[in-house]
Design a protein around this motif. Structure first.
Motif, PDB file in Angstrom:
ATOM      1  N   GLY A  37      36.679 -98.011 -42.408  1.00 49.76           N
ATOM      2  CA  GLY A  37      37.011 -96.924 -41.480  1.00 49.76           C
ATOM      3  C   GLY A  37      37.994 -95.945 -42.089  1.00 49.76           C
ATOM      4  O   GLY A  37      37.838 -94.725 -41.976  1.00 49.76           O
ATOM      5  N   ILE A  38      39.001 -96.459 -42.775  1.00 49.27           N
ATOM      6  CA  ILE A  38      39.991 -95.601 -43.438  1.00 49.27           C
ATOM      7  C   ILE A  38      39.332 -94.819 -44.572  1.00 49.27           C
ATOM      8  O   ILE A  38      39.508 -93.612 -44.698  1.00 49.27           O
ATOM      9  CB  ILE A  38      41.165 -96.449 -43.989  1.00 49.27           C
ATOM     10  N   ILE A  39      38.563 -95.517 -45.388  1.00 49.41           N
ATOM     11  CA  ILE A  39      37.912 -94.870 -46.534  1.00 49.41           C
ATOM     12  C   ILE A  39      36.934 -93.809 -46.069  1.00 49.41           C
ATOM     13  O   ILE A  39      36.903 -92.696 -46.613  1.00 49.41           O
ATOM     14  CB  ILE A  39      37.214 -95.928 -47.422  1.00 49.41           C
ATOM     15  N   SER A  40      36.144 -94.107 -45.044  1.00 48.33           N
ATOM     16  CA  SER A  40      35.141 -93.137 -44.587  1.00 48.33           C
ATOM     17  C   SER A  40      35.782 -91.934 -43.895  1.00 48.33           C
ATOM     18  O   SER A  40      35.151 -90.893 -43.774  1.00 48.33           O
ATOM     19  CB  SER A  40      34.108 -93.799 -43.675  1.00 48.33           C
ATOM     20  N   SER A  41      37.030 -92.057 -43.462  1.00 47.34           N
ATOM     21  CA  SER A  41      37.709 -90.885 -42.919  1.00 47.34           C
ATOM     22  C   SER A  41      38.181 -89.962 -44.047  1.00 47.34           C
ATOM     23  O   SER A  41      38.394 -88.775 -43.824  1.00 47.34           O
ATOM     24  CB  SER A  41      38.893 -91.297 -42.043  1.00 47.34           C
ATOM     25  N   ILE A  42      38.297 -90.503 -45.246  1.00 45.72           N
ATOM     26  CA  ILE A  42      38.699 -89.709 -46.403  1.00 45.72           C
ATOM     27  C   ILE A  42      37.465 -89.201 -47.155  1.00 45.72           C
ATOM     28  O   ILE A  42      37.401 -88.050 -47.553  1.00 45.72           O
ATOM     29  CB  ILE A  42      39.601 -90.549 -47.342  1.00 45.72           C
ATOM     30  N   ILE A  43      36.484 -90.080 -47.325  1.00 46.96           N
ATOM     31  CA  ILE A  43      35.262 -89.746 -48.062  1.00 46.96           C
ATOM     32  C   ILE A  43      34.115 -89.696 -47.053  1.00 46.96           C
ATOM     33  O   ILE A  43      33.790 -90.700 -46.436  1.00 46.96           O
ATOM     34  CB  ILE A  43      34.974 -90.803 -49.145  1.00 46.96           C
ATOM     35  N   ASN A 103      26.960 -75.530 -52.692  1.00 46.06           N
ATOM     36  CA  ASN A 103      27.330 -74.175 -52.319  1.00 46.06           C
ATOM     37  C   ASN A 103      28.337 -74.251 -51.181  1.00 46.06           C
ATOM     38  O   ASN A 103      28.015 -74.735 -50.102  1.00 46.06           O
ATOM     39  CB  ASN A 103      26.078 -73.397 -51.898  1.00 46.06           C
ATOM     40  N   LEU A 104      29.555 -73.791 -51.408  1.00 50.97           N
ATOM     41  CA  LEU A 104      30.605 -73.899 -50.399  1.00 50.97           C
ATOM     42  C   LEU A 104      30.295 -73.118 -49.130  1.00 50.97           C
ATOM     43  O   LEU A 104      30.747 -73.467 -48.062  1.00 50.97           O
ATOM     44  CB  LEU A 104      31.949 -73.431 -50.977  1.00 50.97           C
ATOM     45  N   THR A 105      29.504 -72.055 -49.236  1.00 53.12           N
ATOM     46  CA  THR A 105      29.199 -71.284 -48.033  1.00 53.12           C
ATOM     47  C   THR A 105      28.270 -72.047 -47.103  1.00 53.12           C
ATOM     48  O   THR A 105      28.160 -71.713 -45.929  1.00 53.12           O
ATOM     49  CB  THR A 105      28.545 -69.923 -48.387  1.00 53.12           C
ATOM     50  N   ASP A 106      27.586 -73.079 -47.618  1.00 53.52           N
ATOM     51  CA  ASP A 106      26.686 -73.868 -46.782  1.00 53.52           C
ATOM     52  C   ASP A 106      27.366 -75.075 -46.156  1.00 53.52           C
ATOM     53  O   ASP A 106      26.750 -75.815 -45.417  1.00 53.52           O
ATOM     54  CB  ASP A 106      25.488 -74.358 -47.600  1.00 53.52           C
ATOM     55  N   SER A 107      28.645 -75.303 -46.474  1.00 50.97           N
ATOM     56  CA  SER A 107      29.300 -76.488 -45.937  1.00 50.97           C
ATOM     57  C   SER A 107      29.519 -76.337 -44.439  1.00 50.97           C
ATOM     58  O   SER A 107      29.731 -75.251 -43.924  1.00 50.97           O
ATOM     59  CB  SER A 107      30.641 -76.732 -46.648  1.00 50.97           C
ATOM     60  N   GLU A 108      29.411 -77.452 -43.732  1.00 50.86           N
ATOM     61  CA  GLU A 108      29.573 -77.445 -42.288  1.00 50.86           C
ATOM     62  C   GLU A 108      30.963 -77.923 -41.941  1.00 50.86           C
ATOM     63  O   GLU A 108      31.524 -78.793 -42.594  1.00 50.86           O
ATOM     64  CB  GLU A 108      28.554 -78.376 -41.633  1.00 50.86           C
ATOM     65  N   TYR A 109      31.508 -77.364 -40.895  1.00 47.20           N
ATOM     66  CA  TYR A 109      32.848 -77.741 -40.477  1.00 47.20           C
ATOM     67  C   TYR A 109      32.847 -78.603 -39.235  1.00 47.20           C
ATOM     68  O   TYR A 109      33.878 -79.028 -38.779  1.00 47.20           O
ATOM     69  CB  TYR A 109      33.703 -76.483 -40.276  1.00 47.20           C
ATOM     70  N   ILE A 110      31.688 -78.875 -38.696  1.00 49.85           N
ATOM     71  CA  ILE A 110      31.589 -79.781 -37.570  1.00 49.85           C
ATOM     72  C   ILE A 110      30.692 -80.927 -38.003  1.00 49.85           C
ATOM     73  O   ILE A 110      29.530 -80.736 -38.318  1.00 49.85           O
ATOM     74  CB  ILE A 110      31.010 -79.076 -36.327  1.00 49.85           C
ATOM     75  N   ASP A 111      31.235 -82.116 -38.039  1.00 52.71           N
ATOM     76  CA  ASP A 111      30.524 -83.289 -38.511  1.00 52.71           C
ATOM     77  C   ASP A 111      30.236 -84.179 -37.304  1.00 52.71           C
ATOM     78  O   ASP A 111      31.143 -84.614 -36.615  1.00 52.71           O
ATOM     79  CB  ASP A 111      31.396 -84.027 -39.524  1.00 52.71           C
ATOM     80  N   ASN A 112      28.971 -84.470 -37.061  1.00 51.69           N
ATOM     81  CA  ASN A 112      28.593 -85.243 -35.872  1.00 51.69           C
ATOM     82  C   ASN A 112      28.418 -86.721 -36.170  1.00 51.69           C
ATOM     83  O   ASN A 112      27.885 -87.449 -35.351  1.00 51.69           O
ATOM     84  CB  ASN A 112      27.294 -84.682 -35.278  1.00 51.69           C
ATOM     85  N   LYS A 113      28.858 -87.190 -37.331  1.00 47.71           N
ATOM     86  CA  LYS A 113      28.721 -88.596 -37.672  1.00 47.71           C
ATOM     87  C   LYS A 113      29.643 -89.444 -36.801  1.00 47.71           C
ATOM     88  O   LYS A 113      30.728 -89.044 -36.437  1.00 47.71           O
ATOM     89  CB  LYS A 113      29.078 -88.820 -39.137  1.00 47.71           C
ATOM     90  N   VAL A 114      29.194 -90.649 -36.521  1.00 48.29           N
ATOM     91  CA  VAL A 114      30.004 -91.585 -35.745  1.00 48.29           C
ATOM     92  C   VAL A 114      31.088 -92.142 -36.653  1.00 48.29           C
ATOM     93  O   VAL A 114      30.847 -92.478 -37.806  1.00 48.29           O
ATOM     94  CB  VAL A 114      29.113 -92.728 -35.211  1.00 48.29           C
ATOM     95  N   ARG A 115      32.279 -92.259 -36.149  1.00 44.85           N
ATOM     96  CA  ARG A 115      33.410 -92.747 -36.941  1.00 44.85           C
ATOM     97  C   ARG A 115      34.054 -93.933 -36.247  1.00 44.85           C
ATOM     98  O   ARG A 115      33.932 -94.098 -35.049  1.00 44.85           O
ATOM     99  CB  ARG A 115      34.431 -91.645 -37.105  1.00 44.85           C
ATOM    100  N   THR A 116      34.797 -94.681 -37.015  1.00 41.86           N
ATOM    101  CA  THR A 116      35.466 -95.849 -36.449  1.00 41.86           C
ATOM    102  C   THR A 116      36.849 -95.518 -35.912  1.00 41.86           C
ATOM    103  O   THR A 116      37.466 -96.349 -35.287  1.00 41.86           O
ATOM    104  CB  THR A 116      35.602 -96.953 -37.507  1.00 41.86           C
ATOM    105  N   GLN A 117      37.349 -94.302 -36.204  1.00 43.13           N
ATOM    106  CA  GLN A 117      38.629 -93.892 -35.665  1.00 43.13           C
ATOM    107  C   GLN A 117      38.529 -92.440 -35.221  1.00 43.13           C
ATOM    108  O   GLN A 117      37.605 -91.744 -35.599  1.00 43.13           O
ATOM    109  CB  GLN A 117      39.772 -94.061 -36.670  1.00 43.13           C
ATOM    110  N   PRO A 118      39.465 -91.988 -34.411  1.00 40.79           N
ATOM    111  CA  PRO A 118      39.386 -90.616 -33.928  1.00 40.79           C
ATOM    112  C   PRO A 118      39.323 -89.634 -35.086  1.00 40.79           C
ATOM    113  O   PRO A 118      40.066 -89.755 -36.051  1.00 40.79           O
ATOM    114  CB  PRO A 118      40.686 -90.429 -33.131  1.00 40.79           C
ATOM    115  N   ALA A 119      38.414 -88.698 -34.979  1.00 38.94           N
ATOM    116  CA  ALA A 119      38.229 -87.721 -36.052  1.00 38.94           C
ATOM    117  C   ALA A 119      38.928 -86.420 -35.705  1.00 38.94           C
ATOM    118  O   ALA A 119      39.165 -86.105 -34.549  1.00 38.94           O
ATOM    119  CB  ALA A 119      36.739 -87.468 -36.250  1.00 38.94           C
TER     120      ALA A 119
END
Length: 179
Positions: A37-43, A103-119
């Motif tokens: 959970g900690i690692i996936s919040s970073i990566i 391409n940095l212009t294609d990066s998304e700023y809203i990630d809908n992945k499920v996380r184990t801690q508050p995002a």
């Protein structure tokens, strides 16, 4: 394989120091979900996060003799190893090459992945950032969400360090004013 009965932390540490497979299995079963959970919040990449989790446990296995109970709990020690391993991955040449190929212009700023801690997304901060001018958004994203230093961002974007610092400061001021 039958499930192992939980054992006391000091017994677990002793088993690990003796290089016991049972001890390592118990350690992994007890702490892997929290560390992941900690690692996936970073990566954000699931495969890379799993690789970093595995690398973290290898480091634990190799360095368990260095753990000192009087300096902190086992979980804190494991957490620090996992966190620093994740940050090392983000700063690695492999990750930077991956980032440059995107391409940095294609990066998304809203990630809908499920996380184990508050995002961060749940606080609305990412939504505010997505509305910023790209020059500020890009610097804020790289420095505060991806963990790069301002010097690294300067080299990555090929802009002066002073410009990176100004954009980071201005970006934070814009966010404060929007909140």
């Amino acid at each position: 394989m039958p499930s192992l009965a939980p054992i006391a932390t000091h017994e677990l540490i002793e088993l690990l120091r003796q290089k016991s497979r049972q001890g390592f299995s118990q350690l992994y079963d007890s702490y892997a979900p929290a560390l992941y959970g900690i690692i996936s919040s970073i990566i954000k990449d699931k495969t890379a996060a799993e690789d970093v989790l595995q690398e973290s446990f290898v480091k634990v296995w190799k360095n368990v003799a260095n753990y000192q109970e009087e300096k902190g709990t086992l979980f804190t020690w494991l957490l620090n190893i996992a966190r620093y391993t994740a940050i090392d991955y983000l700063r690695s040449r492999q990750y930077k090459q991956q980032l440059q190929n995107q391409n940095l212009t294609d990066s998304e700023y809203i990630d809908n992945k499920v996380r184990t801690q508050p995002a961060v997304e749940n606080s609305g901060l990412k939504i505010l950032i997505s509305k910023m001018e790209p020059k500020y958004r890009e610097v804020i994203d790289l420095v505060y969400f991806m963990g790069y230093t301002q010097d690294e961002v300067s080299k990555m974007l090929n802009i002066p360090l002073g410009t990176v610092k100004t954009r980071a400061r201005m970006g934070l001021q814009i966010l404060r004013n929007q909140m």
